[in-house]
Design a protein around this motif. Sequence first.
Motif, PDB file in Angstrom:
ATOM      1  N   GLU A  94     -18.626 -49.961 -15.316  1.00  0.00           N
ATOM      2  CA  GLU A  94     -18.749 -50.273 -16.653  1.00  0.00           C
ATOM      3  C   GLU A  94     -19.518 -49.820 -17.783  1.00  0.00           C
ATOM      4  OE1 GLU A  94     -18.725 -55.055 -16.068  1.00  0.00           O
ATOM      5  OE2 GLU A  94     -20.545 -54.026 -15.215  1.00  0.00           O
ATOM      6  N   ASN A  95     -19.146 -48.127 -17.578  1.00  0.00           N
ATOM      7  CA  ASN A  95     -19.771 -47.283 -18.574  1.00  0.00           C
ATOM      8  C   ASN A  95     -18.552 -46.696 -19.606  1.00  0.00           C
ATOM      9  OD1 ASN A  95     -22.562 -47.225 -18.201  1.00  0.00           O
ATOM     10  ND2 ASN A  95     -22.000 -46.180 -16.368  1.00  0.00           N
ATOM     11  N   HIS A  96     -18.613 -45.783 -20.203  1.00  0.00           N
ATOM     12  CA  HIS A  96     -17.661 -45.653 -21.205  1.00  0.00           C
ATOM     13  C   HIS A  96     -17.485 -44.112 -21.491  1.00  0.00           C
ATOM     14  CE1 HIS A  96     -17.417 -49.701 -22.467  1.00  0.00           C
ATOM     15  NE2 HIS A  96     -18.887 -49.668 -22.527  1.00  0.00           N
ATOM     16  N   VAL A  97     -17.340 -43.151 -20.411  1.00  0.00           N
ATOM     17  CA  VAL A  97     -17.429 -41.820 -20.559  1.00  0.00           C
ATOM     18  C   VAL A  97     -15.916 -41.393 -20.624  1.00  0.00           C
ATOM     19  CG1 VAL A  97     -17.821 -39.727 -19.442  1.00  0.00           C
ATOM     20  CG2 VAL A  97     -19.313 -41.436 -19.122  1.00  0.00           C
ATOM     21  N   SER A  98     -15.653 -40.685 -21.580  1.00  0.00           N
ATOM     22  CA  SER A  98     -14.002 -40.395 -21.955  1.00  0.00           C
ATOM     23  C   SER A  98     -13.950 -39.161 -21.113  1.00  0.00           C
ATOM     24  CB  SER A  98     -13.891 -39.988 -23.195  1.00  0.00           C
ATOM     25  OG  SER A  98     -14.508 -38.820 -23.918  1.00  0.00           O
ATOM     26  N   PRO A  99     -12.472 -38.971 -21.001  1.00  0.00           N
ATOM     27  CA  PRO A  99     -12.055 -37.567 -20.341  1.00  0.00           C
ATOM     28  C   PRO A  99     -12.436 -36.424 -21.114  1.00  0.00           C
ATOM     29  CG  PRO A  99     -10.128 -39.251 -20.370  1.00  0.00           C
ATOM     30  CD  PRO A  99     -11.376 -39.842 -21.235  1.00  0.00           C
ATOM     31  N   VAL A 100     -12.518 -36.602 -22.473  1.00  0.00           N
ATOM     32  CA  VAL A 100     -13.196 -35.359 -23.146  1.00  0.00           C
ATOM     33  C   VAL A 100     -14.599 -34.935 -22.714  1.00  0.00           C
ATOM     34  CG1 VAL A 100     -13.756 -34.248 -25.335  1.00  0.00           C
ATOM     35  CG2 VAL A 100     -11.687 -35.791 -25.068  1.00  0.00           C
ATOM     36  N   ALA A 101     -15.406 -36.220 -22.442  1.00  0.00           N
ATOM     37  CA  ALA A 101     -16.742 -35.757 -22.062  1.00  0.00           C
ATOM     38  C   ALA A 101     -16.751 -35.201 -20.702  1.00  0.00           C
ATOM     39  CB  ALA A 101     -17.576 -37.136 -22.036  1.00  0.00           C
ATOM     40  N   TYR A 102     -15.850 -35.753 -19.885  1.00  0.00           N
ATOM     41  CA  TYR A 102     -15.805 -35.191 -18.336  1.00  0.00           C
ATOM     42  C   TYR A 102     -15.731 -33.587 -18.519  1.00  0.00           C
ATOM     43  CZ  TYR A 102     -16.198 -39.383 -15.761  1.00  0.00           C
ATOM     44  OH  TYR A 102     -16.875 -40.458 -14.918  1.00  0.00           O
ATOM     45  N   GLY A 103     -14.381 -33.322 -19.369  1.00  0.00           N
ATOM     46  CA  GLY A 103     -14.048 -32.029 -19.668  1.00  0.00           C
ATOM     47  C   GLY A 103     -15.185 -30.963 -20.094  1.00  0.00           C
ATOM     48  N   HIS A 104     -16.155 -31.674 -21.077  1.00  0.00           N
ATOM     49  CA  HIS A 104     -17.430 -30.774 -21.685  1.00  0.00           C
ATOM     50  C   HIS A 104     -18.328 -30.663 -20.134  1.00  0.00           C
ATOM     51  CE1 HIS A 104     -16.616 -29.954 -25.980  1.00  0.00           C
ATOM     52  NE2 HIS A 104     -15.960 -30.923 -25.972  1.00  0.00           N
ATOM     53  N   MET A 105     -18.609 -31.615 -19.498  1.00  0.00           N
ATOM     54  CA  MET A 105     -19.726 -31.572 -18.418  1.00  0.00           C
ATOM     55  C   MET A 105     -19.005 -30.313 -17.265  1.00  0.00           C
ATOM     56  SD  MET A 105     -20.898 -35.307 -17.816  1.00  0.00           S
ATOM     57  CE  MET A 105     -19.481 -36.361 -17.950  1.00  0.00           C
ATOM     58  N   THR A 106     -17.701 -30.377 -17.254  1.00  0.00           N
ATOM     59  CA  THR A 106     -17.223 -29.405 -16.314  1.00  0.00           C
ATOM     60  C   THR A 106     -17.384 -28.038 -16.992  1.00  0.00           C
ATOM     61  OG1 THR A 106     -15.527 -31.037 -15.503  1.00  0.00           O
ATOM     62  CG2 THR A 106     -15.169 -28.604 -14.845  1.00  0.00           C
ATOM     63  N   HIS A 107     -16.995 -28.119 -18.125  1.00  0.00           N
ATOM     64  CA  HIS A 107     -16.973 -26.629 -18.955  1.00  0.00           C
ATOM     65  C   HIS A 107     -18.656 -26.195 -18.529  1.00  0.00           C
ATOM     66  CE1 HIS A 107     -17.342 -24.080 -22.338  1.00  0.00           C
ATOM     67  NE2 HIS A 107     -15.857 -23.558 -21.878  1.00  0.00           N
ATOM     68  N   MET A 108     -19.562 -27.122 -18.919  1.00  0.00           N
ATOM     69  CA  MET A 108     -20.969 -26.737 -18.849  1.00  0.00           C
ATOM     70  C   MET A 108     -21.296 -26.094 -17.348  1.00  0.00           C
ATOM     71  SD  MET A 108     -23.260 -29.121 -21.289  1.00  0.00           S
ATOM     72  CE  MET A 108     -22.479 -30.605 -20.978  1.00  0.00           C
ATOM     73  N   LEU A 109     -21.048 -26.831 -16.360  1.00  0.00           N
ATOM     74  CA  LEU A 109     -21.096 -26.554 -15.058  1.00  0.00           C
ATOM     75  C   LEU A 109     -20.553 -25.209 -14.552  1.00  0.00           C
ATOM     76  CD1 LEU A 109     -20.909 -30.222 -13.398  1.00  0.00           C
ATOM     77  CD2 LEU A 109     -22.968 -28.637 -13.935  1.00  0.00           C
ATOM     78  N   LYS A 110     -19.251 -25.018 -15.302  1.00  0.00           N
ATOM     79  CA  LYS A 110     -18.577 -23.625 -15.016  1.00  0.00           C
ATOM     80  C   LYS A 110     -19.275 -22.388 -15.362  1.00  0.00           C
ATOM     81  CE  LYS A 110     -13.971 -21.838 -15.356  1.00  0.00           C
ATOM     82  NZ  LYS A 110     -12.591 -22.094 -16.119  1.00  0.00           N
ATOM     83  N   SER A 111     -20.363 -22.478 -16.334  1.00  0.00           N
ATOM     84  CA  SER A 111     -21.209 -21.694 -16.606  1.00  0.00           C
ATOM     85  C   SER A 111     -21.938 -21.340 -15.634  1.00  0.00           C
ATOM     86  CB  SER A 111     -21.977 -21.806 -18.103  1.00  0.00           C
ATOM     87  OG  SER A 111     -22.786 -22.916 -17.745  1.00  0.00           O
ATOM     88  N   LEU A 112     -22.463 -21.860 -14.574  1.00  0.00           N
ATOM     89  CA  LEU A 112     -23.177 -21.556 -13.526  1.00  0.00           C
ATOM     90  C   LEU A 112     -22.635 -20.884 -12.476  1.00  0.00           C
ATOM     91  CD1 LEU A 112     -24.855 -25.032 -13.646  1.00  0.00           C
ATOM     92  CD2 LEU A 112     -25.921 -23.244 -14.464  1.00  0.00           C
ATOM     93  N   ALA A 113     -23.384 -20.124 -11.576  1.00  0.00           N
ATOM     94  CA  ALA A 113     -23.107 -19.662 -10.452  1.00  0.00           C
ATOM     95  C   ALA A 113     -21.590 -18.809 -10.618  1.00  0.00           C
ATOM     96  CB  ALA A 113     -22.768 -20.678  -9.265  1.00  0.00           C
ATOM     97  N   GLY A 114     -21.634 -18.098 -11.618  1.00  0.00           N
ATOM     98  CA  GLY A 114     -20.532 -17.260 -11.803  1.00  0.00           C
ATOM     99  C   GLY A 114     -19.080 -18.041 -11.660  1.00  0.00           C
ATOM    100  N   GLY A 115     -18.999 -19.282 -12.070  1.00  0.00           N
ATOM    101  CA  GLY A 115     -17.943 -20.132 -12.094  1.00  0.00           C
ATOM    102  C   GLY A 115     -17.654 -20.494 -10.849  1.00  0.00           C
ATOM    103  N   LYS A 116     -18.379 -20.641  -9.953  1.00  0.00           N
ATOM    104  CA  LYS A 116     -18.173 -21.030  -8.356  1.00  0.00           C
ATOM    105  C   LYS A 116     -18.544 -22.373  -8.312  1.00  0.00           C
ATOM    106  CE  LYS A 116     -19.171 -16.752  -5.833  1.00  0.00           C
ATOM    107  NZ  LYS A 116     -19.608 -15.757  -7.044  1.00  0.00           N
TER     108      LYS A 116
END
Length: 332
Positions: free
Chosen positions: A224-246
Motif C-alpha cells: 500500500e505504498n506508491h513507489v513508481s517504476p521510475v523511482a525503482y530505476g533511480h534506486m537501481t541506478h544509484m546502487l549500480k554506482s557501488l562495487a564497480g557495478g557488481k
Amino acid sequence: MLDGMDIDGTDGKPYVLIESGNIPVTRENRFSSYNSYKNDVQAMPPNFIAPKTGIVYDNRMRYHGNIHEEEHHPEDPSRIYSIQKTIIKAGCLERMIYIKAREVTAEEACLVHTPEHWDFVNRTSGNGTQKAFYNDPNVVYCSIHRYENAHFYPGDKQASHTHVGGGNAKGKTINIPWPRPGMCDSDYIYAFNKVVMPIAFEFDPDIVIVSAGFDAAEGDPMGENHVSPVAYGHMTHMLKSLAGGKLVLALEGGYNLESISKSALACVKVLLGESPARLGPIKPSQDCIETIHQVIRVQSRYWSSLAPEYVDASEDKTPGKFVVSMIGNQSL
C-alpha cells in the motif's frame, strides 16, 4: 526470434537478475559456459557491445503459490511469468546473457547458517536475512520497510531503527521503518540520499545484493505504498554506482502483476545501461523526514558520513565533540 521463447535456462533452475559482467554462478560449468560465450563474441562485428547483464530463470518458480486452496494469498506463480513476458516484450532478453543456476548446497548455506538451521529449513519454510548477518561486521544490511511500530507484517520489533547489529557489527544493520503506508517516490529517494548511499559509499562493498521487494510499488495490495517504476530505476541506478557495478537483484515481494512487471523492467533497463526516466522534484513527507532523522540520530555514532554526529555524554568525553540538535541548527 525470442518472443515465443519460454526462458527457462532451462533445466529448470531458479530466477535472479545479475549485473556484473558474468558473475560466476556455478562452480562446475561457469567457466566453460563463459568461454563458449566469449568465443561467440569474438566472432561478432568490431562495433558489437558485449552484454554485461545476466538472467537466470526457472519454470519451477511458477509453482511458488499458495497450497491452501481455502485461503487467499497474493503469492501467485503468475508473478514470475508476468515479469518474464514483460522483459521479452521490451526486447531486453536478447541483450542479456543466459546463466544456468543450481540449488544451493548445504556447505554454502552453512557459511552463514548452522547445520541445525539448515536441517530446520529443510523441514519447514524461513525469513531471516537480518538475523543471518546481525553479528557479522563484514556485511551491511539495510532495509526500507513498512513497519507501523511492529503492527505490520511480520510484526517483529527487531525491524525498528534501534536494532543496529550486535557485537563488532554494531551499525552494520540499518533499518528504515516507515510509520504508515502511503510512502511515495520522494520518501524512498530521500532515504537513499540521506542514509543508504552515504553508508554504502563509506562501507565500500565488494558486491551489492538486493532483495528486490516490489510490494512497495504503486498498486500493490499488501504494501500500500506508491513507489513508481521510475523511482525503482533511480534506486537501481544509484546502487549500480557501488562495487564497480557488481549488483544482484533477487525478486522478493510484490503482488500486483502490472506493478511488479513495470518495476522489474525499469530495473532491468538500468542494468542494461539505460538511464532512468526523469523523476521530478523530491518532496519527502513529514513522516519520512522524522523517520530519517531518527535513523541518523542512532546510526551517526557508527558512520562518519552521517550528520548530525551523535555522541552520548555518558559514553564519550572527547573534547571538542558536540551533539547537534535535531530541531534547528543550534548545538547542545
